[in-house]
Design an enzyme around this catalytic site. Structure first.
Site, PDB file in Angstrom:
ATOM      1  N   HIS A 484       0.830  -1.206   0.000  1.00  5.31           N
ATOM      2  CA  HIS A 484       0.000   0.000   0.000  1.00  5.31           C
ATOM      3  C   HIS A 484       0.871   1.267   0.000  1.00  5.31           C
ATOM      4  O   HIS A 484       0.738   2.132  -0.862  1.00  5.31           O
ATOM      5  CB  HIS A 484      -0.919  -0.015   1.234  1.00  5.31           C
ATOM      6  CG  HIS A 484      -1.794   1.191   1.369  1.00  5.31           C
ATOM      7  ND1 HIS A 484      -3.135   1.164   1.078  1.00  5.31           N
ATOM      8  CD2 HIS A 484      -1.528   2.471   1.743  1.00  5.31           C
ATOM      9  CE1 HIS A 484      -3.646   2.369   1.267  1.00  5.31           C
ATOM     10  NE2 HIS A 484      -2.693   3.183   1.678  1.00  5.31           N
ATOM     11  N   GLU A 485       1.771   1.350   0.961  1.00  5.82           N
ATOM     12  CA  GLU A 485       2.595   2.565   1.067  1.00  5.82           C
ATOM     13  C   GLU A 485       3.516   2.708  -0.142  1.00  5.82           C
ATOM     14  O   GLU A 485       3.780   3.812  -0.603  1.00  5.82           O
ATOM     15  CB  GLU A 485       3.398   2.563   2.373  1.00  5.82           C
ATOM     16  CG  GLU A 485       2.550   2.525   3.653  1.00  5.82           C
ATOM     17  CD  GLU A 485       1.455   3.576   3.725  1.00  5.82           C
ATOM     18  OE1 GLU A 485       1.578   4.629   3.068  1.00  5.82           O
ATOM     19  OE2 GLU A 485       0.449   3.334   4.430  1.00  5.82           O
ATOM     20  N   HIS A 488       1.729   4.477  -2.888  1.00  3.97           N
ATOM     21  CA  HIS A 488       1.808   5.939  -2.767  1.00  3.97           C
ATOM     22  C   HIS A 488       3.187   6.418  -3.236  1.00  3.97           C
ATOM     23  O   HIS A 488       3.310   7.437  -3.911  1.00  3.97           O
ATOM     24  CB  HIS A 488       1.634   6.368  -1.305  1.00  3.97           C
ATOM     25  CG  HIS A 488       0.219   6.297  -0.807  1.00  3.97           C
ATOM     26  ND1 HIS A 488      -0.818   6.919  -1.444  1.00  3.97           N
ATOM     27  CD2 HIS A 488      -0.314   5.706   0.296  1.00  3.97           C
ATOM     28  CE1 HIS A 488      -1.943   6.700  -0.754  1.00  3.97           C
ATOM     29  NE2 HIS A 488      -1.659   5.963   0.299  1.00  3.97           N
ATOM     30  N   HIS A 491       3.565   6.704  -6.889  1.00  2.00           N
ATOM     31  CA  HIS A 491       2.761   7.833  -7.383  1.00  2.00           C
ATOM     32  C   HIS A 491       3.616   9.111  -7.325  1.00  2.00           C
ATOM     33  O   HIS A 491       3.551   9.961  -8.209  1.00  2.00           O
ATOM     34  CB  HIS A 491       1.510   7.974  -6.515  1.00  2.00           C
ATOM     35  CG  HIS A 491       0.424   8.818  -7.112  1.00  2.00           C
ATOM     36  ND1 HIS A 491      -0.682   9.198  -6.393  1.00  2.00           N
ATOM     37  CD2 HIS A 491       0.266   9.366  -8.336  1.00  2.00           C
ATOM     38  CE1 HIS A 491      -1.470   9.935  -7.158  1.00  2.00           C
ATOM     39  NE2 HIS A 491      -0.916  10.057  -8.344  1.00  2.00           N
TER      40      HIS A 491
END
Ligand code: ZN
Length: 694
Positions: A484-485, A488, A491
């Site tokens: 998940h992290e 980010h 991104h």
């Protein structure tokens, strides 16, 4: 000039001469010289950063040329570089490596920076220029990103009240001030009621059903609270939720459940009902002042879902499946309940207890069984490998780059052409100076100014307990958090934009979790787990365990989905009121809202009004639905990969990279999504994954 207010008298040049923030960083890729930065450097650097920023803003205002995009909008975007440099380090340290001095400074600098920001958005002369560019926008030949930056900048001023007359501006300031006070009152009440509750057990028989670790936990808590020899359970999540899951005593489950469910709803000083009435009213007034029908309209204007109608249609669409599924679960659970309690009907405090029993009997699954296969460095490498396969990024450790802690690592990220893309700090372990939880943040955003191409510096932080053996393992769920992290992080790393305010993760709140949540899907796929999930002997995770993990993922999902949808619905109900409408009695208001969706007795909303801190404690009002919407988006987006029959399909990955990951907010979120997916997102994938729709 604005700057005078922030200058500390006597802070002369000599103080700044050895301040590392005021020097060019002669480090690899301009990474942070952590070894040179001391706490006393921050405040003078912040002050100098604000002074320079104000000077830059002043120069924009005094520019003799007629305002245009370049000399006003772009100039505002590129201003404040020094301030961002200081803030980039400081606010990462407040989270990842803080101490009392930094905390004290954080309290002091917060309001000063807020005031600094306000003075810029409330600067009438600056707004005159911004408005002129906005009014003449069709005369300049602006590209897509420039149009987006112009709109963002203009709206930032307008949404802060720049178009209002003096009387209305003063009124708005007053409303904002009252809201801040009430919101912090709401939070402090909740903190008080949560902290003050104790379920004290003094008979061993009342501990029946609790696993050893939970008994130990209760004993330790009792000791902390000077109740040695007893067991204490509290309303903190790691205490109350396992207690509800395991305690055989139905009476005690009911007791602690009701305490949790009625926080700040007990009358007296810490009751939040009156605060909620006032907060809802003030938000409606604020929206009206700014020219919006309701507060929900005001907030949603900048989101991917742009109107209350779109949010309601999302929630109602999902509830139509989750409530019937939950009703079926009630029947199943009640069958078990009546074996223990003849003639009883299922209540909310029975749900997780009996669900857990079924889970054990039916699936024989224990999350701890997966742990030996998830060694933290293997998980990280597995995640890097997935990113390499999808987007061509590679990660190479750089031992020559400074860190602020010994147990972290730094990686240089490169693209397929072996060009430098950015830097990733990897900070996995818990330490006393670190905030709890997991997060991704930037030290420096990607942007381009003339010939200068600034590459991103990103950090991911976790709180895993380091094993003394040197082999730290995590659960499958925690491994998913790493993906998940990292979602980010890429991104931010893959961002390919010109301006700072349109770069990287500057997307709407209901879009920002798409890159992170979609990456979690790879972490649950057997072909990916087989790449990296290996135990100490090097054996790959067995198929039997993979099968169990897959079947358990669809078990007892209706409760969690329904409680979240209900909370999101409740959040909306408070914010679609006009200034003339009132909530009236909060208990009745909440009941009416939940009756509208046909919520069943056994499932309260995830947060009831009096402790819904996301919504009444500040920044997340009209935002709870974003969690729901993000799940819809990531499931629908991952379906694009599944539809090709290959979760590493190159064309789909390229589209996701080119239309979303590299685009920042240079286009509208719904448009970017459509460019990637070829259609609008649908709720079908989320329902299919939960087993609610075939
Ligand atoms: Zn996230």
């Amino acid at each position: 000039m604005l700057s005078a207010a922030f200058l500390v008298v006597g802070c002369g040049k000599s103080d700044l001469a050895d301040n590392p923030f005021l020097k060019e960083w002669d480090t690899p890729f301009g990474t942070i010289p952590f070894d040179e930065i001391k706490v006393e450097h921050y405040m003078p650097a912040f002050e100098e950063g604000m002074r320079v920023h104000n000077k830059e803003i002043d120069a924009i205002i005094k520019n003799k040329e007629v305002a245009n995009f370049e000399n006003t909008i772009a100039a505002i975007d590129f201003s404040g570089e020094l301030l961002a440099k200081v803030g980039g380090v400081f606010f990462n340290m407040t989270a990842a490596n803080t101490n009392e001095e930094i905390q004290a400074l954080e309290e002091k600098i917060g309001p000063i920076l807020a005031k600094h920001g306000d003075e810029i958005t409330m600067n009438g002369k600056l707004f005159e220029r911004v408005k002129l560019v906005w009014d003449n926008k069709d005369k300049e030949n602006l590209n897509q990103e420039q149009q987006m930056l112009l709109e963002k900048t203009y709206k930032r001023f307008v949404r802060s009240g720049a178009l209002l007359d003096k009387t209305k501006q003063d009124k708005l300031k007053q409303v904002n001030g009252e809201l801040t006070t009430l919101e912090s009152k709401f939070i402090s009440n909740l903190l008080k009621e949560t902290k003050s509750y104790e379920l004290v057990i003094d008979k061993e028989e009342d501990l029946k059903g609790l696993p050893d670790w939970l008994v130990e936990q209760g004993k330790a808590t009792a000791k902390d609270k000077n109740k040695e020899g007893k067991w204490v359970y509290t309303l903190d999540s790691p205490s109350v939720f396992p207690f509800l899951e395991f305690a055989d005593s139905r009476e005690l489950r009911e007791k602690i459940f009701n305490a949790k469910n009625n926080r700040c709803n007990n009358g007296g000083d810490t009751d939040n009902k009156a605060n909620i009435e006032k907060i809802s009213q003030l938000r409606a007034e604020k929206a009206e002042l700014l020219g919006y029908n309701t507060f929900a309209d005001y907030v949603l204007e900048e989101r991917m879902l742009k109107t209350p109608k779109e949010v309601y249609s999302l929630l109602e669409g999902l509830l139509a499946y989750s409530i019937p599924a939950a009703k079926k679960d009630v029947v199943e659970l009640e069958k078990l309940l009546v074996k223990d309690h003849k003639g009883a009907t299922l209540e909310a405090w029975d749900w997780s207890y009996y669900a857990n029993k079924i889970k054990k009997a039916k699936y024989d699954f224990d999350a701890e069984l997966t742990r030996p296969y998830f060694e933290i460095n293997n998980v990280r490498q597995g995640c890097f490998d997935v990113i390499t396969k999808l987007y061509g990024l590679t990660f190479t450790e750089r031992k020559d780059i400074k860190t602020y802690a010994d147990d972290m690592q730094v990686f240089e990220c490169k693209n397929e052409k072996d060009e430098h893309v950015g830097i990733l700090y990897w900070d996995p372990f818990t330490r006393a100076s670190k905030q709890g939880g997991a997060w991704c943040n930037g030290y420096r955003e990607q942007y381009k100014q003339g010939d200068k191409a600034v590459t991103p510096i990103i950090t991911v932080c976790f709180n895993y307990a380091k094993s003394p053996s040197g082999r730290t393992t995590v659960t499958a769920e925690e491994a998913s958090t790493i993906f998940h992290e990292m979602g980010h992080a890429i991104h931010g790393l893959l961002s390919n934009c010109t301006y700072i305010s349109t770069s990287g993760t500057t997307v709407p709140r209901d879009f920002v979790e798409l890159p992170s949540q979609i990456l979690e899907h790879w972490c649950s796929k057997p072909e990916v787990l087989k790449m990296f999930a290996k135990n100490e002997k090097g054996e790959t995770i067995p198929q039997e365990l993979l099968t169990k993990m897959a079947s358990v993922s669809q078990f007892d999902v209706a409760y969690g989905m329904t409680e979240r949808y209900a909370a999101a619905y409740l959040d909306m109900e408070y914010h679609i009121l006009t200034a003339k409408e009132k909530t009236g009695d909060i208990t009745a208001f909440e009941k009416k809202a939940m009756d509208k969706i046909g919520l069943i007795n056994q499932i309260p909303p995830r947060y009831r009004s009096t402790y819904f801190s996301h919504v009444f404690g500040g920044g997340y009002a009209v935002g709870y639905y974003a969690y729901v919407w993000s799940e819809v988006l990531d499931a629908d987006a991952f379906d694009a990969f599944l539809e090709t029959g290959d979760i590493f399909d190159k064309a789909t990955a390229d589209r996701f990279k080119n239309e979303i990951l590299s685009k920042g907010s240079t286009n509208y979120a719904d448009q970017m999504y459509k460019n990637f997916r070829g259609k609008d997102p649908s709720i079908d994938a989320v329902l299919k994954n939960s087993g609610m729709k075939k």
